[in-house]
Design a protein around this motif. Structure first.
Motif, PDB file in Angstrom:
ATOM      1  N   VAL A 165      59.226 -10.685  38.670  1.00  0.00           N
ATOM      2  CA  VAL A 165      57.981 -10.895  39.405  1.00  0.00           C
ATOM      3  C   VAL A 165      58.335 -11.286  40.829  1.00  0.00           C
ATOM      4  CG1 VAL A 165      55.943 -12.387  39.603  1.00  0.00           C
ATOM      5  CG2 VAL A 165      56.642 -11.499  37.371  1.00  0.00           C
ATOM      6  N   SER A 166      57.507 -10.915  41.769  1.00  0.00           N
ATOM      7  CA  SER A 166      57.755 -11.171  43.183  1.00  0.00           C
ATOM      8  C   SER A 166      58.144 -12.639  43.430  1.00  0.00           C
ATOM      9  CB  SER A 166      56.509 -10.827  44.003  1.00  0.00           C
ATOM     10  OG  SER A 166      56.632 -11.294  45.329  1.00  0.00           O
ATOM     11  N   ALA A 167      59.275 -12.842  44.112  1.00  0.00           N
ATOM     12  CA  ALA A 167      59.736 -14.203  44.414  1.00  0.00           C
ATOM     13  C   ALA A 167      58.723 -14.947  45.269  1.00  0.00           C
ATOM     14  CB  ALA A 167      61.087 -14.138  45.126  1.00  0.00           C
ATOM     15  N   ARG A 168      58.048 -14.230  46.139  1.00  0.00           N
ATOM     16  CA  ARG A 168      57.034 -14.850  47.010  1.00  0.00           C
ATOM     17  C   ARG A 168      55.890 -15.428  46.163  1.00  0.00           C
ATOM     18  NH1 ARG A 168      52.317 -12.924  49.281  1.00  0.00           N
ATOM     19  NH2 ARG A 168      51.644 -13.974  51.204  1.00  0.00           N
ATOM     20  N   LYS A 194      56.063  -3.607  30.171  1.00  0.00           N
ATOM     21  CA  LYS A 194      55.266  -2.410  30.468  1.00  0.00           C
ATOM     22  C   LYS A 194      54.895  -2.306  31.948  1.00  0.00           C
ATOM     23  CE  LYS A 194      55.091  -0.971  26.221  1.00  0.00           C
ATOM     24  NZ  LYS A 194      55.804   0.252  25.819  1.00  0.00           N
ATOM     25  N   GLY A 195      55.014  -3.406  32.678  1.00  0.00           N
ATOM     26  CA  GLY A 195      54.572  -3.411  34.083  1.00  0.00           C
ATOM     27  C   GLY A 195      55.704  -3.361  35.075  1.00  0.00           C
ATOM     28  N   SER A 238      54.901  -5.296  38.470  1.00  0.00           N
ATOM     29  CA  SER A 238      53.745  -4.955  39.301  1.00  0.00           C
ATOM     30  C   SER A 238      52.854  -6.174  39.526  1.00  0.00           C
ATOM     31  CB  SER A 238      52.931  -3.848  38.630  1.00  0.00           C
ATOM     32  OG  SER A 238      52.353  -4.325  37.419  1.00  0.00           O
ATOM     33  N   PRO A 239      52.087  -6.200  40.623  1.00  0.00           N
ATOM     34  CA  PRO A 239      51.164  -7.319  40.871  1.00  0.00           C
ATOM     35  C   PRO A 239      50.151  -7.496  39.753  1.00  0.00           C
ATOM     36  CG  PRO A 239      51.451  -5.992  42.853  1.00  0.00           C
ATOM     37  CD  PRO A 239      52.121  -5.242  41.744  1.00  0.00           C
ATOM     38  N   LYS A 240      49.760  -6.384  39.105  1.00  0.00           N
ATOM     39  CA  LYS A 240      48.798  -6.478  38.006  1.00  0.00           C
ATOM     40  C   LYS A 240      49.382  -7.272  36.832  1.00  0.00           C
ATOM     41  CE  LYS A 240      46.191  -2.232  38.919  1.00  0.00           C
ATOM     42  NZ  LYS A 240      45.781  -0.905  38.383  1.00  0.00           N
ATOM     43  N   LEU A 250      55.001 -24.822  27.956  1.00  0.00           N
ATOM     44  CA  LEU A 250      54.600 -23.422  27.795  1.00  0.00           C
ATOM     45  C   LEU A 250      54.491 -22.726  29.141  1.00  0.00           C
ATOM     46  CD1 LEU A 250      53.676 -21.035  26.116  1.00  0.00           C
ATOM     47  CD2 LEU A 250      51.360 -22.001  26.116  1.00  0.00           C
ATOM     48  N   PHE A 251      53.860 -23.393  30.102  1.00  0.00           N
ATOM     49  CA  PHE A 251      53.735 -22.803  31.431  1.00  0.00           C
ATOM     50  C   PHE A 251      55.113 -22.623  32.069  1.00  0.00           C
ATOM     51  CE2 PHE A 251      52.589 -22.114  35.777  1.00  0.00           C
ATOM     52  CZ  PHE A 251      51.314 -21.582  35.732  1.00  0.00           C
ATOM     53  N   GLY A 252      55.993 -23.604  31.880  1.00  0.00           N
ATOM     54  CA  GLY A 252      57.346 -23.487  32.420  1.00  0.00           C
ATOM     55  C   GLY A 252      58.109 -22.327  31.807  1.00  0.00           C
ATOM     56  N   THR A 253      57.919 -22.105  30.504  1.00  0.00           N
ATOM     57  CA  THR A 253      58.564 -20.979  29.832  1.00  0.00           C
ATOM     58  C   THR A 253      58.084 -19.647  30.400  1.00  0.00           C
ATOM     59  OG1 THR A 253      58.782 -22.253  27.779  1.00  0.00           O
ATOM     60  CG2 THR A 253      58.937 -19.858  27.606  1.00  0.00           C
ATOM     61  N   VAL A 254      56.769 -19.543  30.584  1.00  0.00           N
ATOM     62  CA  VAL A 254      56.195 -18.316  31.163  1.00  0.00           C
ATOM     63  C   VAL A 254      56.702 -18.111  32.588  1.00  0.00           C
ATOM     64  CG1 VAL A 254      54.039 -17.216  31.907  1.00  0.00           C
ATOM     65  CG2 VAL A 254      54.150 -18.388  29.703  1.00  0.00           C
ATOM     66  N   TYR A 255      56.813 -19.190  33.329  1.00  0.00           N
ATOM     67  CA  TYR A 255      57.311 -19.109  34.712  1.00  0.00           C
ATOM     68  C   TYR A 255      58.737 -18.546  34.736  1.00  0.00           C
ATOM     69  CZ  TYR A 255      57.937 -20.560  39.593  1.00  0.00           C
ATOM     70  OH  TYR A 255      58.163 -20.567  40.960  1.00  0.00           O
TER      71      TYR A 255
END
Length: 255
Positions: free
Chosen positions: A185-188, A135-136, A143-145, A172-177
């Motif tokens: 999501v912004s590479a930066r 949705k973003g 989006s940053p949001k 879990l965090f790695g999966t989300v990443y």
């Protein structure tokens, strides 16, 4: 043939990988449980139990696969708050009553069924992340949001999982990443986040190795620190030790 195509509809490659992993898991269970089965004399017990679980799981996979994907948008509405509440409850009960399994408060029992609330939380976080990313989106990517919302939700859930289950929280965090990377999501932002996490892990591991076990055990919420430290030491130890030297009844996971 038409019936199979209607049941196993979708990407054939994914189905093949799924079935291949199921078959491999049977071999892995047989290998991992060899010492235990030698002691009990029931060599087919673990394989039979695991095969039954696989068949039940395969039926659930087929049923879920045939649910229209739009219905999954409803799941996080109740899954996320419920999973957060259950994770907090299990953690508090571990602190208050000291009720732990293998030194960790991960399990709870409901209507005679024992389960880990982290399993519900993992599903909720993955679905929420996918929903927010879908949705973003704009022409430049997510989006940053979207990044901010995902980080807030993931940090809350992983923060409740990590004290009792480091591996699950990290996975879990790695999966989300990875989902954020695929979700543009912004590479930066991802590089900054990844660099910060690597620095934190390096500092944390250094702290564990440099701190005596007696001190670690006195730190609030640090009851798993010594376990992590011992596993790091075991990983660094290249010596081979037979599983038979461990007490299966008391330390089956290590054996």
């Amino acid at each position: 043939m038409d019936l199979l195509k209607s049941i196993f509809k979708g990407d054939k490659v994914i189905w093949i990988i799924f079935l291949f992993l199921c078959i491999i898991s049977i071999i892995e269970v047989f290998s991992a449980a060899s010492t235990l089965t030698y002691k009990s004399g029931d060599h087919w017990g673990p394989i039979t139990q695991h095969s039954i679980l696989l068949m039940v799981g395969a039926v659930i996979v087929v049923l879920v696969h045939n649910i229209p994907y739009k219905w999954f948008q409803v799941f996080p509405v109740f899954l996320l708050p419920i999973s957060i509440g259950l994770l907090a409850f299990v953690m508090l009960m571990g602190i208050i009553t000291g009720d732990r399994v293998n030194g960790a408060a991960r399990w709870m029992t409901f209507m005679g069924i024992q389960f880990q609330p982290s399993e519900i939380a993992k599903m909720a976080v993955v679905i929420v992340t996918a929903f927010i990313l879908s949705k973003g989106q704009d022409e430049d990517g997510a989006s940053p949001k979207a990044f901010k919302r995902i980080m807030i939700i993931t940090c809350i859930v992983c923060g409740l999982i990590l004290p009792e289950n480091y591996s699950t929280g990290i996975l879990l965090f790695g999966t989300v990443y990875l989902m954020m990377f695929i979700g543009r999501v912004s590479a930066r932002k991802l590089l900054i986040l990844g660099g910060g996490l690597l620095a934190f892990v390096a500092i944390f591991v250094t702290f564990l190795l440099a701190t005596p076990n007696d001190t670690l055990e006195k730190i609030p919420m640090g009851h798993r620190f010594t376990t992590v430290k011992s596993r790091i030491a075991d990983f660094k130890d290249k010596g081979e030790r037979p599983a038979a030297q461990y007490a299966i009844d008391g330390n089956a996971q290590v054996a």
